[in-house]
Design a protein around this motif. Sequence first.
Motif, PDB file in Angstrom:
ATOM      1  N   ARG A  66       0.897  -1.125   0.018  1.00  0.00           N
ATOM      2  CA  ARG A  66       0.035   0.237   0.002  1.00  0.00           C
ATOM      3  C   ARG A  66       0.706   1.220  -0.016  1.00  0.00           C
ATOM      4  O   ARG A  66       0.528   2.280  -0.611  1.00  0.00           O
ATOM      5  N   GLU A  67       2.026   1.261   0.814  1.00  0.00           N
ATOM      6  CA  GLU A  67       2.987   2.430   0.893  1.00  0.00           C
ATOM      7  C   GLU A  67       3.565   2.573  -0.608  1.00  0.00           C
ATOM      8  O   GLU A  67       3.670   3.595  -0.976  1.00  0.00           O
ATOM      9  N   GLY A  68       3.783   1.589  -1.383  1.00  0.00           N
ATOM     10  CA  GLY A  68       4.674   1.577  -2.523  1.00  0.00           C
ATOM     11  C   GLY A  68       3.392   2.401  -3.537  1.00  0.00           C
ATOM     12  O   GLY A  68       3.970   3.162  -4.349  1.00  0.00           O
ATOM     13  N   LEU A  69       2.285   1.805  -3.588  1.00  0.00           N
ATOM     14  CA  LEU A  69       1.185   2.348  -4.462  1.00  0.00           C
ATOM     15  C   LEU A  69       0.992   3.865  -4.287  1.00  0.00           C
ATOM     16  O   LEU A  69       0.955   4.505  -5.165  1.00  0.00           O
ATOM     17  N   ALA A  70       1.087   4.368  -2.902  1.00  0.00           N
ATOM     18  CA  ALA A  70       0.660   5.496  -2.571  1.00  0.00           C
ATOM     19  C   ALA A  70       1.675   6.419  -2.836  1.00  0.00           C
ATOM     20  O   ALA A  70       1.577   7.396  -3.587  1.00  0.00           O
ATOM     21  N   GLU A  71       3.069   5.897  -3.027  1.00  0.00           N
ATOM     22  CA  GLU A  71       4.032   6.765  -3.307  1.00  0.00           C
ATOM     23  C   GLU A  71       4.144   6.769  -4.859  1.00  0.00           C
ATOM     24  O   GLU A  71       4.314   8.078  -5.131  1.00  0.00           O
ATOM     25  N   ARG A  72       3.978   5.657  -5.518  1.00  0.00           N
ATOM     26  CA  ARG A  72       3.849   5.755  -6.931  1.00  0.00           C
ATOM     27  C   ARG A  72       2.480   6.622  -7.623  1.00  0.00           C
ATOM     28  O   ARG A  72       3.145   7.601  -8.387  1.00  0.00           O
ATOM     29  N   ALA A  73       1.625   6.745  -6.977  1.00  0.00           N
ATOM     30  CA  ALA A  73       0.596   7.512  -7.247  1.00  0.00           C
ATOM     31  C   ALA A  73       0.502   8.853  -6.859  1.00  0.00           C
ATOM     32  O   ALA A  73      -0.373   9.709  -7.313  1.00  0.00           O
ATOM     33  N   GLY A  74       1.288   9.181  -5.845  1.00  0.00           N
ATOM     34  CA  GLY A  74       1.532  10.601  -5.380  1.00  0.00           C
ATOM     35  C   GLY A  74       0.211  10.761  -4.470  1.00  0.00           C
ATOM     36  O   GLY A  74      -0.307  12.027  -4.376  1.00  0.00           O
ATOM     37  N   SER A  84      -1.896  10.005  -0.427  1.00  0.00           N
ATOM     38  CA  SER A  84      -1.406   9.501   0.757  1.00  0.00           C
ATOM     39  C   SER A  84      -1.713   8.067   1.155  1.00  0.00           C
ATOM     40  O   SER A  84      -2.616   7.347   0.457  1.00  0.00           O
ATOM     41  N   LEU A  85      -1.000   7.387   2.076  1.00  0.00           N
ATOM     42  CA  LEU A  85      -1.479   5.910   2.441  1.00  0.00           C
ATOM     43  C   LEU A  85      -2.762   5.923   2.977  1.00  0.00           C
ATOM     44  O   LEU A  85      -3.414   4.887   2.688  1.00  0.00           O
ATOM     45  N   GLY A  86      -3.256   6.996   3.536  1.00  0.00           N
ATOM     46  CA  GLY A  86      -4.670   7.085   3.965  1.00  0.00           C
ATOM     47  C   GLY A  86      -5.609   6.678   2.993  1.00  0.00           C
ATOM     48  O   GLY A  86      -6.909   6.102   3.166  1.00  0.00           O
ATOM     49  N   VAL A 128      -5.202   5.257   0.046  1.00  0.00           N
ATOM     50  CA  VAL A 128      -5.297   3.826  -0.716  1.00  0.00           C
ATOM     51  C   VAL A 128      -5.829   2.974   0.515  1.00  0.00           C
ATOM     52  O   VAL A 128      -6.719   2.056  -0.139  1.00  0.00           O
ATOM     53  N   LYS A 129      -5.717   3.173   1.740  1.00  0.00           N
ATOM     54  CA  LYS A 129      -6.277   2.267   2.632  1.00  0.00           C
ATOM     55  C   LYS A 129      -7.701   2.465   2.532  1.00  0.00           C
ATOM     56  O   LYS A 129      -8.521   1.542   2.542  1.00  0.00           O
ATOM     57  N   LYS A 130      -8.307   3.830   2.427  1.00  0.00           N
ATOM     58  CA  LYS A 130      -9.709   4.095   2.653  1.00  0.00           C
ATOM     59  C   LYS A 130     -10.360   3.149   1.176  1.00  0.00           C
ATOM     60  O   LYS A 130     -11.322   2.767   1.292  1.00  0.00           O
ATOM     61  N   LEU A 131      -9.742   3.420   0.209  1.00  0.00           N
ATOM     62  CA  LEU A 131     -10.240   3.049  -1.097  1.00  0.00           C
ATOM     63  C   LEU A 131     -10.325   1.339  -0.986  1.00  0.00           C
ATOM     64  O   LEU A 131     -11.219   0.610  -1.541  1.00  0.00           O
ATOM     65  N   GLU A 132      -9.267   0.628  -0.302  1.00  0.00           N
ATOM     66  CA  GLU A 132      -9.090  -0.760  -0.193  1.00  0.00           C
ATOM     67  C   GLU A 132     -10.247  -1.085   0.563  1.00  0.00           C
ATOM     68  O   GLU A 132     -10.678  -2.383   0.602  1.00  0.00           O
ATOM     69  N   ALA A 160      -5.016   8.495 -11.168  1.00  0.00           N
ATOM     70  CA  ALA A 160      -3.654   8.468 -10.764  1.00  0.00           C
ATOM     71  C   ALA A 160      -3.235   6.981 -10.107  1.00  0.00           C
ATOM     72  O   ALA A 160      -2.070   6.702 -10.489  1.00  0.00           O
ATOM     73  N   LEU A 161      -4.143   6.447  -9.522  1.00  0.00           N
ATOM     74  CA  LEU A 161      -3.989   4.946  -9.221  1.00  0.00           C
ATOM     75  C   LEU A 161      -3.608   4.229 -10.325  1.00  0.00           C
ATOM     76  O   LEU A 161      -2.755   3.241 -10.542  1.00  0.00           O
ATOM     77  N   ALA A 162      -4.544   4.234 -11.337  1.00  0.00           N
ATOM     78  CA  ALA A 162      -4.434   3.678 -12.656  1.00  0.00           C
ATOM     79  C   ALA A 162      -3.223   3.865 -13.223  1.00  0.00           C
ATOM     80  O   ALA A 162      -2.603   2.869 -13.988  1.00  0.00           O
ATOM     81  N   ARG A 163      -2.744   4.983 -13.314  1.00  0.00           N
ATOM     82  CA  ARG A 163      -1.439   5.329 -14.122  1.00  0.00           C
ATOM     83  C   ARG A 163      -0.472   4.531 -13.322  1.00  0.00           C
ATOM     84  O   ARG A 163       0.496   4.123 -13.959  1.00  0.00           O
ATOM     85  N   ALA A 164      -0.266   4.792 -11.947  1.00  0.00           N
ATOM     86  CA  ALA A 164       0.648   3.907 -11.237  1.00  0.00           C
ATOM     87  C   ALA A 164       0.683   2.523 -11.219  1.00  0.00           C
ATOM     88  O   ALA A 164       1.669   1.592 -11.253  1.00  0.00           O
TER      89      ALA A 164
END
Length: 408
Positions: free
Chosen positions: A22-30, A32-34, A36-40, A52-56
Motif C-alpha cells: 500500500r505504501e508503494g502504491l501511494a508513493e507511486r500514485a502521489g 497519501s497512504l490513508g 489507498v487504505k480507505k479505497l481498499e 492517478a492509481l490507474a496510471r501508477a
Amino acid sequence: MRDDGSRGDRLREIRRARGLTREGLAERAGLSLGVVKKLERGGQARVETYHALARALGVRTSRLIDGPSPHAEARDPDADNAALMPLRQAIAPAVTALGPLSHRADADPEPDLHHLRRAADAVAEAYYRDAYGTVAESLPALIRSAHTAVGHYDGGPENTEARRLRGRVLQMAGRYLVQVRAYDLAHTALRDAVRDSADAHDQGGVSASVYQQGWLLIRQGRLDEAEQVSIATADQSEPRISRATRADLGAWGKLLVHASSAAARNNRPTEAREMLRLARTAGVALGKATAVDTGTWGRFDWRTVAYQAIENAMTAEQPRRALGLSERMPPPPTPTFGRRHLLDVAMAHAMEGTGDEALAILGRLHRISPEWLRHQQMARNVFQRVQRARRRPLTRDQAALGTYLRAL
C-alpha cells in the motif's frame, strides 16, 4: 459512501499482482497512504484519484471504477430537488395506458413550428449567457410544446421538423442538467435527443447529443463508454474534408476532442493523442475560422484542439508542460471561449506552487462568468489546494471568492 468492497477488492488484487505494498502504491500514485487504505476498505474518491492509481498500476482507469454493486450507487443530490420537478415532469412524465400524461394536449391549438424554433434559439442564447435561471424556467414549457408538435403531425416534413426541434430542445436540456449535476435526468434527455435527431436525419443534432452524452459519461467516470460513443459517432459523421462545411468540421472535431479527453482520463495516452491528431485535421481545414453552433456543440477551431492537449497534460499530472503549452496560446476570440482551459491553467499553477497566479485566474473567471464558475467543482478544488499550501492569510477579495465558490 461505500461500494460494498467491489472496487476496493479490485484495487487490492491489482496492487498485489503488481507486487506493490500500500505504501508503494501511494508513493507511486502521489497519494497519501490513508487514501489507498480507505479505497481498499470500500471507500470512494473522485475520478481523478482513480486515474492517478490507474496510471501508477498501468491499467485503464475504468478497470478500477467499473462494476460497483447497483445498491451502492450514490444517491443523486438533485433527485429530490423541487426546483427540477417541472423538468422531470416534462422529460420523464408519468405514463398511463394511453401514453405519457404531459403529452396529451388534444385541446391545444395547432403547433407553430416557426415559433418553436425561435423559442429554442432564445433558450440556447440564454444558456451561452450563463442565464441558467432563464434556461431552467423556459425548458419545461418548451419541451412540452415540442412533444405536442411531434404528436400533432402524423408524418411528412412537419413531423420531421418537429422531431428535429424536439431533439435540439432535449439536447439543450441534457446539457443544462449535466451542468447542474442532475445526471439521471440528463441521461434520459440526451438518449431521447439522439433518437429524435436520428429519426429526423439531423446528423448535426445526433453529433451534438452524443457530444453532450460524452461529457455526461466522463463526469460519471464511464470512460470506456464516453470514448466509444464519441468515436463511433465521429466515424459515422466523418466529413470529406475538401467539401465539408464549417458545421460539419465543428461537430466532427468536438466529438474527437471528447474521445481524446475520455482516453486520457482512462490512462490511454496513445489513443488520446491519435484522437487529437484527427481533431487537428478539422482545425487545420477551418484555417483561421471558427465553427459555431450555440444551440448544439458550441464552438470549435484549432484552439479547441490545443486546449484539449493542455487538459490531457494536466490529466497526466504534467503541470509544467501544461503551463508551457498555455504560454503559446493567443488570447481567445471571446471572453467565454476557453474558460475551461483557464481552470486547467489555474490548477497547473496551484500544483506548481504559484498560488497567487491560480487565484488571479479564478478571480478573472469570476468577473467574466460568475454563474458558470459557481457550478465548476474544479474551481473549488483549485482554491482549496492553494489554501492548504498557503502560508499567509487570504486577502479580503480572495476570501470572498472562496465563500462564493463554497470552498471555505
